[in-house]
Design a protein around this motif. Structure first.
Motif, PDB file in Angstrom:
ATOM      1  N   ARG A 137      10.880   7.732  57.011  1.00 34.18           N
ATOM      2  CA  ARG A 137      11.223   8.530  55.833  1.00 34.18           C
ATOM      3  C   ARG A 137      12.164   7.821  54.869  1.00 34.18           C
ATOM      4  NH1 ARG A 137       7.442  10.483  57.564  1.00 34.18           N
ATOM      5  NH2 ARG A 137       6.950  12.680  58.006  1.00 34.18           N
ATOM      6  N   LYS A 138      12.698   6.677  55.237  1.00 36.81           N
ATOM      7  CA  LYS A 138      13.620   5.940  54.368  1.00 36.81           C
ATOM      8  C   LYS A 138      13.082   4.520  54.181  1.00 36.81           C
ATOM      9  CE  LYS A 138      17.752   8.388  56.135  1.00 36.81           C
ATOM     10  NZ  LYS A 138      18.431   8.897  54.954  1.00 36.81           N
ATOM     11  N   ILE A 139      12.637   4.200  52.977  1.00 41.42           N
ATOM     12  CA  ILE A 139      11.991   2.911  52.718  1.00 41.42           C
ATOM     13  C   ILE A 139      12.579   2.265  51.469  1.00 41.42           C
ATOM     14  CG2 ILE A 139       9.817   1.742  52.175  1.00 41.42           C
ATOM     15  CD1 ILE A 139       8.357   3.965  53.675  1.00 41.42           C
ATOM     16  N   VAL A 140      12.914   0.978  51.586  1.00 45.35           N
ATOM     17  CA  VAL A 140      13.319   0.155  50.452  1.00 45.35           C
ATOM     18  C   VAL A 140      12.215  -0.861  50.218  1.00 45.35           C
ATOM     19  CG1 VAL A 140      15.003  -1.481  49.545  1.00 45.35           C
ATOM     20  CG2 VAL A 140      15.765   0.430  50.979  1.00 45.35           C
ATOM     21  N   CYS A 141      11.645  -0.871  49.026  1.00 42.23           N
ATOM     22  CA  CYS A 141      10.540  -1.782  48.706  1.00 42.23           C
ATOM     23  C   CYS A 141      10.968  -2.697  47.564  1.00 42.23           C
ATOM     24  CB  CYS A 141       9.298  -0.969  48.323  1.00 42.23           C
ATOM     25  SG  CYS A 141       7.772  -1.909  48.410  1.00 42.23           S
ATOM     26  N   MET A 142      11.014  -3.988  47.836  1.00 43.10           N
ATOM     27  CA  MET A 142      11.484  -4.961  46.845  1.00 43.10           C
ATOM     28  C   MET A 142      10.338  -5.472  45.977  1.00 43.10           C
ATOM     29  SD  MET A 142      14.728  -5.165  47.317  1.00 43.10           S
ATOM     30  CE  MET A 142      14.950  -6.497  46.143  1.00 43.10           C
ATOM     31  N   GLY A 143      10.645  -5.667  44.704  1.00 42.69           N
ATOM     32  CA  GLY A 143       9.711  -6.340  43.821  1.00 42.69           C
ATOM     33  C   GLY A 143       9.843  -7.848  43.974  1.00 42.69           C
ATOM     34  N   ILE A 144       8.972  -8.583  43.301  1.00 43.94           N
ATOM     35  CA  ILE A 144       8.978 -10.049  43.378  1.00 43.94           C
ATOM     36  C   ILE A 144       9.938 -10.605  42.328  1.00 43.94           C
ATOM     37  CG2 ILE A 144       7.566 -12.127  43.253  1.00 43.94           C
ATOM     38  CD1 ILE A 144       5.142 -10.391  43.901  1.00 43.94           C
ATOM     39  N   LEU A 145      10.668 -11.652  42.683  1.00 41.66           N
ATOM     40  CA  LEU A 145      11.590 -12.297  41.749  1.00 41.66           C
ATOM     41  C   LEU A 145      10.819 -13.008  40.636  1.00 41.66           C
ATOM     42  CD1 LEU A 145      11.149 -15.423  42.651  1.00 41.66           C
ATOM     43  CD2 LEU A 145      12.958 -14.972  44.285  1.00 41.66           C
ATOM     44  N   PRO A 146      11.503 -13.456  39.571  1.00 37.05           N
ATOM     45  CA  PRO A 146      10.812 -14.141  38.456  1.00 37.05           C
ATOM     46  C   PRO A 146      10.297 -15.512  38.876  1.00 37.05           C
ATOM     47  CG  PRO A 146      13.179 -14.170  38.117  1.00 37.05           C
ATOM     48  CD  PRO A 146      12.926 -13.268  39.289  1.00 37.05           C
ATOM     49  N   LEU A 147       9.115 -15.513  39.420  1.00 40.88           N
ATOM     50  CA  LEU A 147       8.523 -16.727  39.974  1.00 40.88           C
ATOM     51  C   LEU A 147       8.377 -17.824  38.927  1.00 40.88           C
ATOM     52  CD1 LEU A 147       7.373 -17.782  42.641  1.00 40.88           C
ATOM     53  CD2 LEU A 147       5.147 -16.848  41.968  1.00 40.88           C
ATOM     54  N   GLY A 148       8.185 -17.414  37.681  1.00 40.46           N
ATOM     55  CA  GLY A 148       8.032 -18.385  36.608  1.00 40.46           C
ATOM     56  C   GLY A 148       9.307 -19.109  36.237  1.00 40.46           C
ATOM     57  N   CYS A 149      10.423 -18.747  36.852  1.00 40.26           N
ATOM     58  CA  CYS A 149      11.695 -19.423  36.604  1.00 40.26           C
ATOM     59  C   CYS A 149      12.113 -20.314  37.765  1.00 40.26           C
ATOM     60  CB  CYS A 149      12.807 -18.397  36.354  1.00 40.26           C
ATOM     61  SG  CYS A 149      12.516 -17.278  34.964  1.00 40.26           S
ATOM     62  N   THR A 150      11.389 -20.259  38.877  1.00 38.12           N
ATOM     63  CA  THR A 150      11.775 -21.030  40.051  1.00 38.12           C
ATOM     64  C   THR A 150      11.527 -22.525  39.826  1.00 38.12           C
ATOM     65  OG1 THR A 150       9.597 -20.695  41.060  1.00 38.12           O
ATOM     66  CG2 THR A 150      11.318 -19.104  41.614  1.00 38.12           C
ATOM     67  N   PRO A 151      12.357 -23.381  40.388  1.00 37.63           N
ATOM     68  CA  PRO A 151      12.240 -24.829  40.122  1.00 37.63           C
ATOM     69  C   PRO A 151      10.862 -25.413  40.404  1.00 37.63           C
ATOM     70  CG  PRO A 151      14.331 -24.365  41.172  1.00 37.63           C
ATOM     71  CD  PRO A 151      13.555 -23.074  41.190  1.00 37.63           C
ATOM     72  N   ARG A 152      10.231 -25.053  41.527  1.00 45.02           N
ATOM     73  CA  ARG A 152       8.942 -25.652  41.864  1.00 45.02           C
ATOM     74  C   ARG A 152       7.858 -25.216  40.892  1.00 45.02           C
ATOM     75  NH1 ARG A 152       7.373 -28.510  46.319  1.00 45.02           N
ATOM     76  NH2 ARG A 152       5.223 -29.187  46.147  1.00 45.02           N
ATOM     77  N   THR A 153       7.853 -23.938  40.532  1.00 48.83           N
ATOM     78  CA  THR A 153       6.830 -23.436  39.612  1.00 48.83           C
ATOM     79  C   THR A 153       6.972 -24.099  38.248  1.00 48.83           C
ATOM     80  OG1 THR A 153       6.860 -21.308  40.754  1.00 48.83           O
ATOM     81  CG2 THR A 153       5.806 -21.378  38.597  1.00 48.83           C
TER      82      THR A 153
END
Length: 367
Positions: free
Chosen positions: A211-227
């Motif tokens: 009954r208690k859920i935390v759902c995370m979104g995705i970080l800004p992948l377009g800002c990551t060094p490898r991308t």
């Protein structure tokens, strides 16, 4: 030995009528450091955002697109562990690293594994969302076997479940074009497939009395060094040094997931499901790095080559002298200091603009 220990802990937590009790004379049974037993445990599911590689026995052999030292120190530098610390749940065990003791189970387990994906990968070494879900249900069965049905259900209802998936689906499957996925689906279609799977997992957890859920979104992948290193010649770079087109892919997923969580909260009024937008939190830092005390928002602290992303973090000796001055630790992972800002925001809405809705994790904890 394991079963005897489990039963011993179980008896200390249960009153004669099968309900959980709090023994204020024994803080070790309280579940947290705030004198509250509302949340006895946190169970973590996810990908590289929740595991430093310690929960994946194949990790050392899978370093094509990620680092062998993917965390600044240990798993305890990651967002879910920082939140667990705020709850007083300090002993969350790794699912694959259990020693047969009950100590970690009563605080929760981390089923998450670096390189895990929502969509099952062709590689047998990459865990999927559904595989982790099966592991969760195995834990539920253990609880029901060792405790009364009523007590086990109360424990499950009271615990927090943390889900953080999707990044590795984009890194490995979509942008990596594994099995030609980028040619099969548009960005919106791919996002819809991922979100539908997450929604299915949430429904399955609800059916199991979560009954208690935390759902995370995705970080800004377009800002990551490898991308940025891999794609800077193929798509537009904005004023913050981020790739707009790739960030748009992530935004499609995050917005769609947020909308579905709103619908789930309406459908399940006895549940509390939170969406936490790591994307907006990190973008706030990248937009004003000096304001938050960061000197570098483009390069990886640990790595070599363009943006520190051509050669990944193979050894801690490769790391910069001041990791706290960097937004990014390695190819795709934020530094511990960024995770600390995100944890403060998710917990109470402080430091950054509140990233969680409709309530904070602190509200969820005390509800």
């Amino acid at each position: 030995m394991f079963l005897v220990s489990f039963l011993a802990i179980s008896m200390s937590l249960i009153s004669t009528n099968g309900q959980f009790i709090t023994d204020k004379s024994n803080p070790s049974l309280m579940g947290n450091g705030n004198g509250s037993s509302l949340v006895p445990a946190m169970y973590i599911m996810g990908d590289s955002s929740v595991d430093c590689g310690e929960n994946n026995p194949f990790y050392p052999f899978l370093h094509r697109t990620f680092s062998l030292v993917p965390c600044d120190g240990s798993d305890n530098t990651l967002l879910p562990y920082l939140l667990a610390e705020k709850m007083g749940l300090l002993n969350t065990s790794l699912f694959f690293g259990q020693d047969g003791s009950i100590e970690g189970i009563r605080y929760g387990l981390n089923y998450g594994s670096a390189h895990s994906t929502i969509i099952k990968s062709e590689s047998q070494s990459h865990q999927s969302l559904n595989q982790q879900l099966r592991q969760v249900f195995e834990t539920f069965q253990l609880l029901q076997l060792q405790l009364s049905e009523e007590t086990a259900q109360h424990f499950i209802r009271s615990s927090i479940f943390y889900l953080s998936f999707g990044r590795d689906d984009y890194v490995d499957l979509f942008l990596g074009n594994s099995s030609g996925i980028m040619l099969k689906y548009s960005g919106q279609e791919f996002a819809r497939i991922l979100v539908n799977q997450i929604v299915h997992a949430i429904r399955s957890l609800y059916d199991a009395n979560v009954r208690k859920i935390v759902c995370m979104g995705i970080l800004p992948l377009g800002c990551t060094p490898r991308t940025v290193s891999d794609w800077h010649n193929a798509t537009a770079v904005d004023g913050r040094g981020c790739l707009e087109e790739i960030n748009e892919l992530v935004l499609q997923y995050n917005i769609m997931l947020d909308e579905h969580i709103i619908e789930l909260n309406s459908e399940y009024p006895d549940a509390q499901i939170i969406f936490c937008d790591a994307y907006q939190g990190i973008m706030e830092i990248i937009a004003n790095p000096l304001l938050f005390g960061f000197e570098d928002s483009k390069n990886a602290c640990c790595g070599l080559g363009l943006h520190g992303a051509i050669i990944s973090c193979l050894s801690a000796a490769m790391a910069c002298n001041q990791p706290s001055a960097f937004v990014w630790w390695d190819l795709y992972n934020p530094s511990q200091r960024v995770n600390s800002f995100l944890a403060d925001s998710a917990w109470s809405g402080q430091s950054l603009s509140g990233i969680c809705s409709p309530i904070t994790v602190q509200d969820l904890f005390y509800s």
